[in-house]
Design a protein around this motif. Sequence first.
Motif, short mmCIF file in Angstrom:
data_model
loop_
_atom_site.label_atom_id
_atom_site.label_comp_id
_atom_site.label_asym_id
_atom_site.label_seq_id
_atom_site.Cartn_x
_atom_site.Cartn_y
_atom_site.Cartn_z
N ALA A 146 27.34 44.80 39.86
CA ALA A 146 26.94 43.97 38.76
C ALA A 146 27.96 42.48 39.12
CB ALA A 146 27.98 44.52 37.69
N PHE A 147 27.29 41.34 38.45
CA PHE A 147 27.91 40.22 38.85
C PHE A 147 29.30 40.10 38.41
CE2 PHE A 147 29.25 35.85 37.03
CZ PHE A 147 29.15 35.41 37.97
N GLY A 148 29.63 40.73 37.15
CA GLY A 148 30.95 40.66 36.55
C GLY A 148 31.35 42.06 35.73
N PHE A 149 32.60 42.04 35.39
CA PHE A 149 32.91 43.15 34.25
C PHE A 149 32.68 42.90 32.87
CE2 PHE A 149 36.36 40.08 35.04
CZ PHE A 149 36.83 40.17 33.68
N CYS A 150 32.48 44.10 32.19
CA CYS A 150 32.31 43.77 30.83
C CYS A 150 33.99 43.87 30.36
CB CYS A 150 31.79 44.94 30.14
SG CYS A 150 31.80 45.04 28.26
N GLY A 151 34.31 42.76 29.44
CA GLY A 151 35.47 42.75 28.65
C GLY A 151 36.01 43.84 27.79
N GLY A 152 35.05 44.61 27.52
CA GLY A 152 35.42 45.90 26.73
C GLY A 152 36.23 46.90 27.37
N ALA A 153 36.03 46.98 28.74
CA ALA A 153 37.06 47.96 29.35
C ALA A 153 36.82 47.53 30.91
CB ALA A 153 36.23 49.10 29.24
N ALA A 154 38.09 46.98 31.33
CA ALA A 154 38.08 46.54 32.70
C ALA A 154 39.59 46.65 33.23
CB ALA A 154 37.51 45.10 32.80
N LEU A 155 39.82 46.46 34.66
CA LEU A 155 40.84 46.46 35.20
C LEU A 155 40.97 45.07 36.17
CD1 LEU A 155 43.80 47.79 35.68
CD2 LEU A 155 42.65 49.00 37.75
N LEU A 156 42.17 44.34 35.89
CA LEU A 156 42.16 43.16 36.82
C LEU A 156 43.71 43.05 37.46
CD1 LEU A 156 40.52 42.27 34.03
CD2 LEU A 156 40.31 40.03 35.39
N ARG A 157 43.62 42.32 38.65
CA ARG A 157 44.84 42.01 39.11
C ARG A 157 45.71 40.85 38.52
NH1 ARG A 157 45.24 45.14 43.61
NH2 ARG A 157 43.66 45.81 44.63
N THR A 158 46.94 41.21 37.97
CA THR A 158 47.32 40.11 37.10
C THR A 158 47.76 38.72 37.73
OG1 THR A 158 48.54 42.10 35.99
CG2 THR A 158 49.22 39.60 35.56
N ASP A 159 48.25 38.65 38.91
CA ASP A 159 48.47 37.57 39.83
C ASP A 159 47.08 36.90 40.13
OD1 ASP A 159 47.47 39.51 41.78
OD2 ASP A 159 49.17 38.72 43.01
N VAL A 160 46.28 37.52 40.43
CA VAL A 160 44.79 36.86 40.71
C VAL A 160 44.24 36.30 39.66
CG1 VAL A 160 42.53 37.18 41.70
CG2 VAL A 160 44.32 38.56 42.78
N LEU A 161 44.30 36.88 38.44
CA LEU A 161 43.83 36.28 37.06
C LEU A 161 44.57 34.96 36.82
CD1 LEU A 161 42.21 36.54 34.76
CD2 LEU A 161 43.78 37.99 33.55
N ARG A 162 45.81 34.89 37.00
CA ARG A 162 46.69 33.90 36.72
C ARG A 162 46.02 32.79 37.69
NH1 ARG A 162 51.84 37.36 35.70
NH2 ARG A 162 51.67 37.53 33.41
N ALA A 163 46.04 33.08 38.91
CA ALA A 163 45.49 32.20 39.97
C ALA A 163 44.45 31.30 40.01
CB ALA A 163 45.70 32.61 41.31
N VAL A 164 43.31 31.92 39.04
CA VAL A 164 42.18 31.51 38.88
C VAL A 164 41.91 30.81 37.52
CG1 VAL A 164 41.03 32.87 40.38
CG2 VAL A 164 40.93 33.44 37.99
N GLY A 165 43.16 30.66 36.84
CA GLY A 165 43.28 29.88 35.73
C GLY A 165 43.51 30.76 34.36
N GLY A 166 43.61 32.07 34.56
CA GLY A 166 43.72 32.84 33.55
C GLY A 166 42.35 33.42 32.46
N VAL A 167 42.70 33.38 31.16
CA VAL A 167 41.58 33.63 30.35
C VAL A 167 41.21 32.21 29.57
CG1 VAL A 167 40.87 35.04 28.41
CG2 VAL A 167 42.45 35.91 30.02
N PRO A 168 40.10 31.94 29.36
CA PRO A 168 39.84 30.87 28.49
C PRO A 168 39.98 30.90 26.98
CG PRO A 168 37.64 31.90 29.19
CD PRO A 168 38.72 32.81 29.89
N ALA A 169 41.25 30.74 26.62
CA ALA A 169 41.63 30.89 25.26
C ALA A 169 40.88 30.30 24.27
CB ALA A 169 43.03 30.68 24.99
N SER A 170 40.26 28.98 24.42
CA SER A 170 39.70 28.20 23.29
C SER A 170 38.31 28.95 23.12
CB SER A 170 39.40 26.95 23.88
OG SER A 170 38.64 26.99 25.09
N PHE A 171 37.64 29.90 23.73
CA PHE A 171 36.32 30.60 23.64
C PHE A 171 36.55 31.47 22.48
CE2 PHE A 171 33.82 30.66 28.09
CZ PHE A 171 34.26 29.28 28.51
#
Length: 305
Positions: A146-171
């Motif tokens: 799959a291209f990406g994960f479904c946000g309903g159930a997933a696991l992410l590396r915290t530091d990597v998520l922060r490094a790429v800009g986090g979650v787009p809160a305004s969505f």
Amino acid sequence: MLTVPEPNTTVVVVTWRGAGHITACLDSLAAQQRPHRTLVVDNASDDGTARLIAAHPSAPQVLRLSRNRGYAGAMAAALSVVDTPLMAWLNDDAVAEPDWLAELEDGLGTAAAAGAKLERPDGTPQSVGVRLTADGHGADTVEAPAFGFCGGAALLRTDVLRAVGGVPASFFCYYEDTDTAWRLRLAGHEITTVPSARVIHRHGASTRPGSKPFHLWNERNRLLTLLRCAPAAVAMRELARFAALTVLLPLRGNVPDAANFRLPLRCRVLAEVVLRLPATLRARRRIGRRSTAGRGQIWRNWTSH
């Protein structure tokens, strides 16, 4: 004295008016085979959800927001307080199998994110991740890779998520997973799928698929994701197509009876995209500076799947 190792994962559950299903979700997390922390982000629920969370025997950590920030805004708020190496996302209308987290942690390998398998209550598969369509929609897929994960159930590396800009809160809601996966891919990270990590998902228990807000968030956030992450020609093509169809709608016959084909909603989508355009283009430049893979290459690699 026996030392208990610190958990590797914080499981984040976002809820809003989840009184009808939050207990089953928390019960399933309490039954996990792998130690973890549970953080519930309550989007200012007013239906007794807060009382149910406080009374749950697992005593989850709670971050109660002063207003409803949606799934994306709540996940962004959670990211600011998570202090474990891994961060799991789990919908409040999902029930995880006891080995769900263990399977995800063990299956993550060197990847930055891992998607679980979501099944409907009748046992039929709903998703193992997200695929990219030729017009830039992020759509559930039951096929790997799959291209990406479904946000309903997933696991992410915290530091990597922060490094790429986090979650787009305004969505607010929808496409925060596709956008995040896209940025991970652009930054050169791998995303894997772990079908053995299973959850039962009551899709749409918290939102109403097909409603006006559902279509507003979906249409707007698809265009914003493309403007942030896709090749410029693709993003402009799809924005122009959306605008052209909107202009021509009054002249067409046999318009589908769906909220996303109603002129006021489409005009609102376009207005919100235009208002957000300066901030979106700034985000696009930041994403570009972090990228190690070309936008065109990512597009060509994954829209063929």
